[in-house]
Design an enzyme around this catalytic site. Structure first.
Site, PDB file in Angstrom:
ATOM      1  N   GLU A  51      14.333  29.292  60.527  1.00 18.92           N
ATOM      2  CA  GLU A  51      14.774  30.706  60.778  1.00 18.92           C
ATOM      3  C   GLU A  51      13.648  31.704  60.101  1.00 18.92           C
ATOM      4  O   GLU A  51      13.443  31.555  58.982  1.00 18.92           O
ATOM      5  CB  GLU A  51      16.193  30.565  59.589  1.00 18.92           C
ATOM      6  N   ASP A  76      10.327  33.640  55.062  1.00 18.62           N
ATOM      7  CA  ASP A  76      10.506  35.133  54.746  1.00 18.62           C
ATOM      8  C   ASP A  76       9.190  35.540  53.610  1.00 18.62           C
ATOM      9  O   ASP A  76       8.956  34.583  52.962  1.00 18.62           O
ATOM     10  CB  ASP A  76      11.865  35.271  53.939  1.00 18.62           C
ATOM     11  N   ASP A 125      14.845  43.150  61.583  1.00 15.21           N
ATOM     12  CA  ASP A 125      14.680  44.553  61.411  1.00 15.21           C
ATOM     13  C   ASP A 125      14.321  45.024  62.988  1.00 15.21           C
ATOM     14  O   ASP A 125      13.241  44.366  63.564  1.00 15.21           O
ATOM     15  CB  ASP A 125      13.555  44.865  60.161  1.00 15.21           C
ATOM     16  N   ASP A 161      22.920  42.643  64.866  1.00 15.22           N
ATOM     17  CA  ASP A 161      23.830  43.891  65.078  1.00 15.22           C
ATOM     18  C   ASP A 161      23.198  45.001  65.914  1.00 15.22           C
ATOM     19  O   ASP A 161      23.729  46.008  66.305  1.00 15.22           O
ATOM     20  CB  ASP A 161      23.958  44.435  63.452  1.00 15.22           C
ATOM     21  N   THR A 207      25.778  35.559  57.905  1.00 15.49           N
ATOM     22  CA  THR A 207      24.730  35.825  56.719  1.00 15.49           C
ATOM     23  C   THR A 207      25.078  36.851  56.069  1.00 15.49           C
ATOM     24  O   THR A 207      26.065  37.770  56.165  1.00 15.49           O
ATOM     25  CB  THR A 207      23.378  35.957  57.645  1.00 15.49           C
ATOM     26  N   TYR A 209      23.545  39.818  55.499  1.00 19.30           N
ATOM     27  CA  TYR A 209      23.264  40.980  56.155  1.00 19.30           C
ATOM     28  C   TYR A 209      24.284  41.096  57.315  1.00 19.30           C
ATOM     29  O   TYR A 209      24.941  42.356  57.470  1.00 19.30           O
ATOM     30  CB  TYR A 209      21.945  41.363  56.744  1.00 19.30           C
ATOM     31  N   GLU A 210      24.606  40.144  57.980  1.00 19.48           N
ATOM     32  CA  GLU A 210      25.840  40.158  58.890  1.00 19.48           C
ATOM     33  C   GLU A 210      27.103  40.844  58.246  1.00 19.48           C
ATOM     34  O   GLU A 210      27.677  41.549  58.811  1.00 19.48           O
ATOM     35  CB  GLU A 210      25.794  38.913  59.322  1.00 19.48           C
TER      36      GLU A 210
HETATM   37  C1  LIG Z   1      17.717  42.548  57.380  1.00 20.53           C
HETATM   38  S1  LIG Z   1      16.903  41.189  56.489  1.00 20.53           S
HETATM   39  C2  LIG Z   1      17.829  39.785  57.389  1.00 20.53           C
HETATM   40  C3  LIG Z   1      17.922  38.562  56.346  1.00 20.53           C
HETATM   41  C4  LIG Z   1      18.937  37.452  56.656  1.00 20.53           C
HETATM   42  N1  LIG Z   1      18.525  36.790  58.059  1.00 20.53           N
HETATM   43  C5  LIG Z   1      20.436  37.869  56.753  1.00 20.53           C
HETATM   44  O1  LIG Z   1      20.957  37.911  58.073  1.00 20.53           O
HETATM   45  O2  LIG Z   1      20.876  38.190  55.604  1.00 20.53           O
HETATM   46  C6  LIG Z   1      15.310  40.790  57.262  1.00 20.53           C
HETATM   47  C7  LIG Z   1      14.476  39.730  56.275  1.00 20.53           C
HETATM   48  O3  LIG Z   1      13.364  39.675  57.290  1.00 20.53           O
HETATM   49  C8  LIG Z   1      12.330  39.664  56.465  1.00 20.53           C
HETATM   50  N2  LIG Z   1      10.976  40.106  57.145  1.00 20.53           N
HETATM   51  C9  LIG Z   1      11.117  41.219  57.898  1.00 20.53           C
HETATM   52  N3  LIG Z   1      10.042  41.357  58.560  1.00 20.53           N
HETATM   53  C10 LIG Z   1       9.075  40.363  58.179  1.00 20.53           C
HETATM   54  C11 LIG Z   1       7.951  39.638  58.393  1.00 20.53           C
HETATM   55  N4  LIG Z   1       6.848  40.332  59.076  1.00 20.53           N
HETATM   56  N5  LIG Z   1       7.460  38.562  57.816  1.00 20.53           N
HETATM   57  C12 LIG Z   1       8.409  37.883  56.949  1.00 20.53           C
HETATM   58  N6  LIG Z   1       9.463  38.061  56.528  1.00 20.53           N
HETATM   59  C13 LIG Z   1       9.925  39.541  57.161  1.00 20.53           C
HETATM   60  C14 LIG Z   1      12.607  40.685  55.203  1.00 20.53           C
HETATM   61  O4  LIG Z   1      11.936  40.126  54.036  1.00 20.53           O
HETATM   62  C15 LIG Z   1      14.174  40.302  55.051  1.00 20.53           C
HETATM   63  O5  LIG Z   1      14.458  39.320  54.175  1.00 20.53           O
END
Ligand SMILES: C[S@@+](CC[C@H](N)C(=O)[O-])C[C@H]1O[C@@H](n2cnc3c(N)ncnc32)[C@H](O)[C@@H]1O
Length: 229
Positions: A51, A76, A125, A161, A207, A209-210
């Site tokens: 993941e 992450d 993101d 989303d 999740t 964020y979901e």
């Molecule tokens: C919007 S959050 C979603 C987290 C989780 N998947 C959820 O749905 O709750 C995006 C996650 O991706 C990680 N992330 C974004 N770009 C990244 C990168 N280039 N390398 C590692 N982690 C990254 C961020 O640290 C963050 O925890």
């Protein structure tokens, strides 16, 4: 630096299911555990699912509980976030899960050819200003990296989303000859009874964020595909 973050980072160091290869060396070309996850981490040859951008790691953990005959690695850059998932995994004695702190830009330094069977990209993101997709971990730019360690018939799942990520994924699948397996632009308000039962059940797992996006009234989209070569 917040005390809570420092405490979680320190505790991560004591967890034998958390890995943090030194970023400086990785950026300079070093590799870490490539083709060794089965033998040195999980102690078996079961298929590995990643993941990428796992946040607090609750989805990685849910997958690990659902499929004890597979292995799961949550990745992450924010270790204080996946501390939660790691701690719960240890408390609950879940042995088919690990967490890796790194930037996804370098994830191909940590998994070898054909080492991974499946990838989940959950609520990544969208990087709205990044037209070329070079920073968007769901985009073709990143698929090129994933190809280096994903098995030829390996599967990528995107749950999002973001209309941008959804539209982009469908366009890039077409453009680059990937094989679309399943997709839906509003999974909780559509009839998805034709989806494989496993996927229907998995899509119920929400999740962190979901849950935030759902509370805001956003629709949740899902795309599953194979890169094929
Ligand atoms: C919007 S959050 C979603 C987290 C989780 N998947 C959820 O749905 O709750 C995006 C996650 O991706 C990680 N992330 C974004 N770009 C990244 C990168 N280039 N390398 C590692 N982690 C990254 C961020 O640290 C963050 O925890």
């Amino acid at each position: 630096m917040g005390k809570d973050k420092l405490r979680k980072w320190a505790e991560n160091e004591s967890f034998d299911i958390v890995f943090e290869p030194p970023l400086k060396e990785i950026v300079e070309g070093a590799t870490f555990k490539q083709n060794e996850w089965g033998s040195t981490v999980f102690g078996n040859d079961n298929p590995i699912t990643l993941e990428l951008g796992c946040g607090k790691g609750e989805y990685t953990l849910a997958l690990a509980k659902k499929y004890p005959e597979r292995n799961f690695v949550g990745v992450d850059v924010k270790g204080h976030r996946f501390w939660r998932g790691a701690k719960t995994s240890i408390q609950e004695g879940i042995s088919n899960v690990a967490f890796l702190r790194t930037r996804i830009e370098f994830v191909h330094h940590m998994f070898g050819k054909d080492e991974v069977s499946e990838i989940w990209l959950t609520f990544s993101d969208p990087q709205k200003g990044n037209e070329s997709g070079t920073k968007r971990i769901t985009s073709y730019h990143f698929w090129e990296r994933y190809k280096r360690f994903l098995k030829p018939d390996g599967i990528i799942n995107i749950k999002t989303d973001s209309p941008l990520i959804y539209k982009n994924a469908l366009e890039e699948i077409k453009e680059h000859g990937a094989e679309l397996l399943v997709e839906n632009g509003n999974i909780y308000e559509s009839d998805i009874s034709h989806f494989p039962v496993d996927i229907q059940e998995l899509l119920e797992v929400k999740t962190y964020y979901e849950q935030i996006w759902l509370a805001q009234g956003d629709t949740i989209k899902y795309v599953q595909f194979k890169l094929n070569g």
